[in-house]
Design a protein around this motif. Structure first.
Motif, PDB file in Angstrom:
ATOM      1  N   LEU A  30       0.857  -1.178   0.000  1.00 46.85           N
ATOM      2  CA  LEU A  30       0.000   0.000   0.000  1.00 46.85           C
ATOM      3  C   LEU A  30       0.890   1.223   0.000  1.00 46.85           C
ATOM      4  O   LEU A  30       1.576   1.507   0.992  1.00 46.85           O
ATOM      5  N   LEU A  59     -10.234   1.909  -0.204  1.00 46.39           N
ATOM      6  CA  LEU A  59      -9.007   1.120  -0.045  1.00 46.39           C
ATOM      7  C   LEU A  59      -9.314  -0.337   0.275  1.00 46.39           C
ATOM      8  O   LEU A  59      -8.586  -1.247  -0.157  1.00 46.39           O
ATOM      9  N   ALA A  72      -9.972  -1.932  -2.974  1.00 41.57           N
ATOM     10  CA  ALA A  72      -8.738  -2.056  -3.759  1.00 41.57           C
ATOM     11  C   ALA A  72      -7.839  -3.161  -3.213  1.00 41.57           C
ATOM     12  O   ALA A  72      -7.277  -3.964  -3.979  1.00 41.57           O
ATOM     13  N   ILE A  73      -7.690  -3.232  -1.882  1.00 40.24           N
ATOM     14  CA  ILE A  73      -6.817  -4.257  -1.275  1.00 40.24           C
ATOM     15  C   ILE A  73      -7.365  -5.656  -1.543  1.00 40.24           C
ATOM     16  O   ILE A  73      -6.614  -6.593  -1.858  1.00 40.24           O
ATOM     17  N   ALA A 104      -6.749  -6.374  -5.320  1.00 40.55           N
ATOM     18  CA  ALA A 104      -5.406  -6.202  -5.887  1.00 40.55           C
ATOM     19  C   ALA A 104      -4.638  -7.513  -5.862  1.00 40.55           C
ATOM     20  O   ALA A 104      -4.877  -8.401  -5.034  1.00 40.55           O
ATOM     21  N   VAL A 114      -1.315  -1.435  -4.400  1.00 44.43           N
ATOM     22  CA  VAL A 114      -2.377  -0.421  -4.383  1.00 44.43           C
ATOM     23  C   VAL A 114      -1.712   0.929  -4.206  1.00 44.43           C
ATOM     24  O   VAL A 114      -0.868   1.099  -3.317  1.00 44.43           O
ATOM     25  N   ILE A 153      -7.242   6.190  -6.519  1.00 47.00           N
ATOM     26  CA  ILE A 153      -6.789   4.920  -5.945  1.00 47.00           C
ATOM     27  C   ILE A 153      -6.715   3.904  -7.075  1.00 47.00           C
ATOM     28  O   ILE A 153      -7.719   3.622  -7.749  1.00 47.00           O
ATOM     29  N   ASP A 168      -5.247  -0.046  -8.401  1.00 47.00           N
ATOM     30  CA  ASP A 168      -4.809  -1.381  -7.969  1.00 47.00           C
ATOM     31  C   ASP A 168      -4.437  -2.181  -9.209  1.00 47.00           C
ATOM     32  O   ASP A 168      -4.745  -1.802 -10.347  1.00 47.00           O
TER      33      ASP A 168
END
Length: 440
Positions: A319, A344, A347-348, A351, A355, A370, A372
């Motif tokens: 990150l 986030l 995205a995490i 991903a 990210v 943001i 990814d």
């Protein structure tokens, strides 16, 4: 006395009926007064015209013999002049005011001191030509007012009977018209409101009169407001549950790790408090806080990245952040935490290994991006996944999630005057969530 007045004040029907009744009654009284006065004046004019004609007829019959002598035929053109005390009297006065002749009807009747309140009178002074010169004579005729007053009284009785009948009929007709036609729109609104209360209608619709449309429009606005508030409160509960998942997961990971980090747990608890406070205020307020001061963006992003660092590490995701200094948003800290946490977290979870979160500030806008390196979101799904409850993926355990993350993000962005764009990350080739807000 107070109770009927209170009933009239509280009833629109009684108010309208009272106004209509009083108006019709006053109009009838004025009409009766005007018609009676006109009839009296016309009848009086007719009597005076008739008396004048009778004087002229009498003049045509009279023979003046001398200065103090006149001759009148026994047969007079008006029969009432020959009937004693008939109420119609005639006389001829000489130059000195002495009575030279009186009609048979005036025999035994004193005509001295007569007044206009008792008699109609018409006098015609003339200069009669004789061989020896002129003689001044006065022809006078009087009629008792009794017959006239009886005629006027009969007309008054007939007039009032007719007008009262018409007035009562008109008041009843107006009352029925007000109830069955004039107040029908209000009864329809009452019925529609009852149907609305039972769920038969969603709002008040119909060809209401102009005066009622303002009322129904205000009721519809109130209904829409209450529905919007109820929907927002329901959504806030769902959003709260969804937003709490990420910090709770991070707390669990910290507690289950071999070396729990108290500072990280404190940050997660702060996030939980901020999210709860933000969702509660949003549920009550129906919108963002007014007059919100600009909030520095970068410190909140850094704290959020620290709070989600353990979750990213467990997923094997790096990150990273690339932040321009001085960026600020007119948004509550709790709203920023929720916005970043949901974005986030998505995205995490999607991903593969990286990210990125970056900010860009100009004089016109603040952009939060943001990226990814996950599978991304297909162009055909980008509009659909922004709808509440829709999602384009299946979790690793094979079950579909709630589909609330992106809809929460979009609602927060739009509530604060921004725009949300779903694109493809140019470098990481996954999904890019780009949020553009007006500059503070």
């Amino acid at each position: 006395m107070r109770r009927p007045l209170r009933q009239i004040r509280s009833s629109l029907t009684l108010r309208l009926a009272l106004v209509a009744g009083v108006t019709v009654l006053v109009f009838s009284l004025l009409t009766a007064w005007v018609l009676e006065a006109a009839f009296r004046d016309n009848a009086a004019d007719a009597v005076e015209t008739r008396l004048e004609a009778q004087v002229l007829l009498l003049m045509g019959l009279v023979e003046v013999v001398g200065r103090n002598e006149v001759r009148v035929p026994e047969m007079l053109p008006e029969s009432r002049l020959q009937l004693p005390a008939s109420g119609l009297y005639a006389r001829i006065l000489g130059p000195d005011g002495r009575t030279l002749w009186r009609s048979p009807s005036a025999v035994g009747v004193s005509l001295r001191g007569w007044s206009e309140d008792d008699f109609f009178a018409f006098s015609l002074p003339v200069q009669w030509e004789l061989d020896g010169g002129q003689v001044g004579l006065t022809f006078q005729i009087l009629e008792d007012r009794e017959a006239f007053e009886e005629q006027v009284e009969q007309y008054r009785v007939s007039l009032w009977q007719g007008l009262m009948t018409m007035t009562i009929s008109l008041i009843v007709a107006l009352g029925l018209a007000l109830w069955f036609w004039g107040l029908w729109p209000l009864r329809r609104v009452q019925g529609d409101l009852e149907a609305l209360r039972h769920g038969d209608y969603g709002r008040l619709e119909g060809p209401y009169p102009t005066e009622v449309q303002a009322l129904t429009g205000s009721i519809n606005d109130l209904i829409e407001f209450e529905r919007a508030r109820l929907t927002r409160q329901q959504n806030a509960l769902a959003d709260l549950a969804h937003s709490l998942k990420t910090p709770i997961s991070a707390l669990r990971l910290n507690l289950e790790s071999q070396n729990p980090d108290p500072e990280d747990m404190r940050r997660q608890v702060d996030r939980l408090q901020a999210i709860v406070q933000h969702q509660l205020s949003q549920a009550q307020r129906l919108g963002p806080a007014p007059f919100q001061a600009p909030e520095p963006l970068n410190p909140i992003i850094e704290r959020t990245c620290q709070a989600l660092g353990r979750l990213a590490s467990q997923q094997g995701v790096d990150l990273d952040s690339y932040l321009e200094p001085g960026c600020a948003l007119r948004m509550e800290p709790g709203a920023i935490f929720e916005l970043l946490g949901n974005t986030l977290d998505n995205a995490i979870r999607h991903a593969t290994s990286r990210v990125w979160i970056s900010t860009q500030c100009t004089a016109e806008a603040v952009t939060l991006t943001i990226d990814d390196d996950g599978p991304g979101i297909a162009p055909g799904d980008r509009a659909r996944v922004l709808e509440r409850g829709e999602r384009a993926d299946v979790r690793s355990d094979g079950e579909a999630g709630q589909g609330l993350g992106l809809s929460i993000i979009q609602a927060l962005v739009q509530d604060h005057g921004g725009e949300l764009y779903i694109e493809q990350a140019p470098e990481l080739h996954g999904a890019r969530i780009r949020m553009v807000f007006p500059a503070s």
